[in-house]
Design a protein around this motif. Structure first.
Motif, mmCIF file in Angstrom:
data_model
loop_
_atom_site.group_PDB
_atom_site.id
_atom_site.type_symbol
_atom_site.label_atom_id
_atom_site.label_comp_id
_atom_site.label_asym_id
_atom_site.label_seq_id
_atom_site.Cartn_x
_atom_site.Cartn_y
_atom_site.Cartn_z
ATOM 1 N N VAL A 130 43.841 15.394 18.272
ATOM 2 C CA VAL A 130 43.104 16.310 19.138
ATOM 3 C C VAL A 130 41.625 16.197 18.832
ATOM 4 C CG1 VAL A 130 42.726 18.701 19.836
ATOM 5 C CG2 VAL A 130 45.022 17.948 19.243
ATOM 6 N N VAL A 131 40.808 16.026 19.879
ATOM 7 C CA VAL A 131 39.355 16.019 19.705
ATOM 8 C C VAL A 131 38.728 16.849 20.808
ATOM 9 C CG1 VAL A 131 39.272 13.730 18.623
ATOM 10 C CG2 VAL A 131 38.995 13.937 21.102
ATOM 11 N N ASN A 132 37.553 17.335 20.537
ATOM 12 C CA ASN A 132 36.748 18.024 21.540
ATOM 13 C C ASN A 132 35.836 16.991 22.193
ATOM 14 O OD1 ASN A 132 34.758 19.533 22.933
ATOM 15 N ND2 ASN A 132 35.113 21.285 21.598
ATOM 16 N N LEU A 133 35.917 16.851 23.513
ATOM 17 C CA LEU A 133 35.111 15.849 24.202
ATOM 18 C C LEU A 133 33.621 16.017 23.925
ATOM 19 C CD1 LEU A 133 36.874 15.587 27.679
ATOM 20 C CD2 LEU A 133 36.734 13.813 25.932
ATOM 21 N N ASN A 134 33.210 17.258 23.657
ATOM 22 C CA ASN A 134 31.795 17.518 23.404
ATOM 23 C C ASN A 134 31.442 17.439 21.922
ATOM 24 O OD1 ASN A 134 31.039 18.087 26.178
ATOM 25 N ND2 ASN A 134 32.287 19.932 25.975
ATOM 26 N N GLY A 135 32.437 17.118 21.081
ATOM 27 C CA GLY A 135 32.163 16.900 19.669
ATOM 28 C C GLY A 135 31.532 15.535 19.447
ATOM 29 N N ARG A 136 31.071 15.301 18.255
ATOM 30 C CA ARG A 136 30.342 14.068 17.958
ATOM 31 C C ARG A 136 31.032 13.262 16.859
ATOM 32 N NH1 ARG A 136 24.752 13.597 19.334
ATOM 33 N NH2 ARG A 136 23.938 15.395 20.479
ATOM 34 N N VAL A 137 30.872 11.952 16.949
ATOM 35 C CA VAL A 137 31.174 11.029 15.861
ATOM 36 C C VAL A 137 29.882 10.278 15.600
ATOM 37 C CG1 VAL A 137 32.537 9.061 15.086
ATOM 38 C CG2 VAL A 137 33.589 10.800 16.531
ATOM 39 N N GLY A 138 29.144 10.715 14.580
ATOM 40 C CA GLY A 138 27.805 10.173 14.363
ATOM 41 C C GLY A 138 26.896 10.587 15.506
ATOM 42 N N PHE A 155 28.828 11.265 21.368
ATOM 43 C CA PHE A 155 29.811 12.272 21.773
ATOM 44 C C PHE A 155 31.173 11.604 21.928
ATOM 45 C CE2 PHE A 155 25.869 14.285 23.256
ATOM 46 C CZ PHE A 155 26.059 15.597 22.811
ATOM 47 N N ASN A 156 32.224 12.401 21.768
ATOM 48 C CA ASN A 156 33.565 11.858 21.945
ATOM 49 C C ASN A 156 33.800 11.369 23.369
ATOM 50 O OD1 ASN A 156 34.753 12.105 19.324
ATOM 51 N ND2 ASN A 156 34.853 14.321 19.614
ATOM 52 N N TRP A 157 33.156 12.013 24.349
ATOM 53 C CA TRP A 157 33.336 11.545 25.721
ATOM 54 C C TRP A 157 32.719 10.161 25.918
ATOM 55 C CZ3 TRP A 157 28.998 10.437 28.489
ATOM 56 C CH2 TRP A 157 27.801 11.102 28.154
ATOM 57 N N MET A 158 31.662 9.863 25.164
ATOM 58 C CA MET A 158 31.081 8.518 25.221
ATOM 59 C C MET A 158 32.060 7.485 24.686
ATOM 60 S SD MET A 158 27.153 9.092 23.936
ATOM 61 C CE MET A 158 25.960 10.048 24.869
ATOM 62 N N LEU A 159 32.720 7.824 23.563
ATOM 63 C CA LEU A 159 33.678 6.893 22.965
ATOM 64 C C LEU A 159 34.882 6.697 23.879
ATOM 65 C CD1 LEU A 159 33.588 8.184 19.267
ATOM 66 C CD2 LEU A 159 32.334 6.262 20.260
ATOM 67 N N LEU A 160 35.335 7.793 24.491
ATOM 68 C CA LEU A 160 36.478 7.688 25.399
ATOM 69 C C LEU A 160 36.110 6.861 26.623
ATOM 70 C CD1 LEU A 160 39.365 8.511 26.114
ATOM 71 C CD2 LEU A 160 38.435 10.566 27.199
ATOM 72 N N TYR A 161 34.916 7.100 27.167
ATOM 73 C CA TYR A 161 34.458 6.309 28.305
ATOM 74 C C TYR A 161 34.430 4.824 27.956
ATOM 75 C CZ TYR A 161 31.033 3.647 30.861
ATOM 76 O OH TYR A 161 30.407 2.634 31.519
ATOM 77 N N SER A 162 33.920 4.492 26.751
ATOM 78 C CA SER A 162 33.854 3.091 26.329
ATOM 79 C C SER A 162 35.246 2.495 26.206
ATOM 80 C CB SER A 162 33.116 2.976 24.988
ATOM 81 O OG SER A 162 31.791 3.457 25.097
ATOM 82 N N ALA A 163 36.184 3.274 25.646
ATOM 83 C CA ALA A 163 37.557 2.790 25.492
ATOM 84 C C ALA A 163 38.210 2.519 26.839
ATOM 85 C CB ALA A 163 38.379 3.807 24.697
ATOM 86 N N ILE A 164 37.792 3.233 27.864
ATOM 87 C CA ILE A 164 38.352 3.051 29.206
ATOM 88 C C ILE A 164 37.638 1.923 29.957
ATOM 89 C CG2 ILE A 164 38.592 4.113 31.494
ATOM 90 C CD1 ILE A 164 38.937 6.803 30.044
ATOM 91 N N SER A 165 36.309 1.950 29.945
ATOM 92 C CA SER A 165 35.537 1.096 30.839
ATOM 93 C C SER A 165 35.382 -0.336 30.341
ATOM 94 C CB SER A 165 34.147 1.703 31.055
ATOM 95 O OG SER A 165 33.442 1.775 29.827
ATOM 96 N N ILE A 166 35.200 -0.531 29.026
ATOM 97 C CA ILE A 166 34.942 -1.881 28.518
ATOM 98 C C ILE A 166 36.121 -2.819 28.776
ATOM 99 C CG2 ILE A 166 34.514 -3.249 26.447
ATOM 100 C CD1 ILE A 166 32.755 -0.979 25.428
ATOM 101 N N PRO A 167 37.371 -2.447 28.423
ATOM 102 C CA PRO A 167 38.488 -3.354 28.736
ATOM 103 C C PRO A 167 38.647 -3.610 30.234
ATOM 104 C CG PRO A 167 39.162 -1.692 27.142
ATOM 105 C CD PRO A 167 37.825 -1.275 27.663
ATOM 106 N N PHE A 168 38.482 -2.558 31.041
ATOM 107 C CA PHE A 168 38.610 -2.728 32.489
ATOM 108 C C PHE A 168 37.533 -3.675 33.014
ATOM 109 C CE2 PHE A 168 37.318 -1.392 36.794
ATOM 110 C CZ PHE A 168 38.487 -1.703 37.478
#
Length: 211
Positions: free
Chosen positions: A158-166, A169-182
């Protein structure tokens, strides 16, 4: 090149300055909120997935039709063959060949640089597409409430989309996980179709010449 650098710097300001990003995202939201925004109110993942696919799809298609992949492949093949011959000349200590190929090296480097410059010229156009979508994703995620911002992701239960990793934001990481492979898959598919079409054209031309 100057325009490309200015657009890149402006894009970085928009992407990493939350105030500017939310302002642009609010404007873009007038178009996307009734569709993608409404879809993701209870579960934001489908909205993020579709937004990422739309954004990357548009930018990849523009980049594809603005890039001469055949010429790019030819240049890369010639450069690789040249570098291989130059290494062989150094190993054989063939001073005459080294001198001649060193004189040609500047021309080879210029060809590679021209190819890279051509790709850089496309960046402002793709940024015009990417930045508004990216800003809207950030603005959309910042407005999620009632637990809808809590999701399960590959790197955590479980993560908060508005939380940060360094700094991200988590939404940035999720977007990258979705968009880069596609984006990679779509780019490879478009290149495959383009090269197959080119080969068919060559085979057709050779067939007509033989007749």
């Amino acid at each position: 090149m100057m325009i490309t650098m200015l657009v890149f710097v402006l894009a970085m300001f928009i992407l990493f300055d939350q105030g500017i990003r939310n302002g642009l995202g609010r404007i873009v939201g007038y178009v996307l909120d009734p569709t993608l925004g409404a879809l993701g109110q209870n579960d934001p993942v489908p909205a993020l997935f579709l937004t990422g696919m739309l954004m990357v799809g548009l930018s990849t298609i523009i980049r594809h039709f603005a890039t001469d992949y055949v010429k790019q492949a030819e240049t890369q093949k010639i450069t690789n063959a040249f570098n291989k011959e130059l290494r062989a000349a150094y190993q054989e200590n063939n001073k005459y060949k080294i001198k001649k190929m060193t004189e040609m090296q500047q021309e080879m480097m210029q060809k590679s640089m021209d190819m890279s410059t051509g790709q850089m010229k496309i960046m402002p156009v793709t940024m015009i597409i990417i930045v508004p979508f990216f800003a809207w994703i950030g603005f959309f995620c910042s407005g999620l409430t009632d637990g809808s911002e809590l999701i399960s992701v590959p790197w955590a239960d479980v993560v908060n989309l508005n939380g940060r990793v360094g700094p991200f934001f988590n939404w940035m990481l999720l977007y990258s996980a979705i968009s880069i492979p596609f984006g990679q898959l779509l780019s490879r598919l478009l290149r495959f179709l383009m090269f197959r079409k080119r080969l068919k054209e060559i085979e057709h031309a050779e067939s007509e010449a033989a007749q």
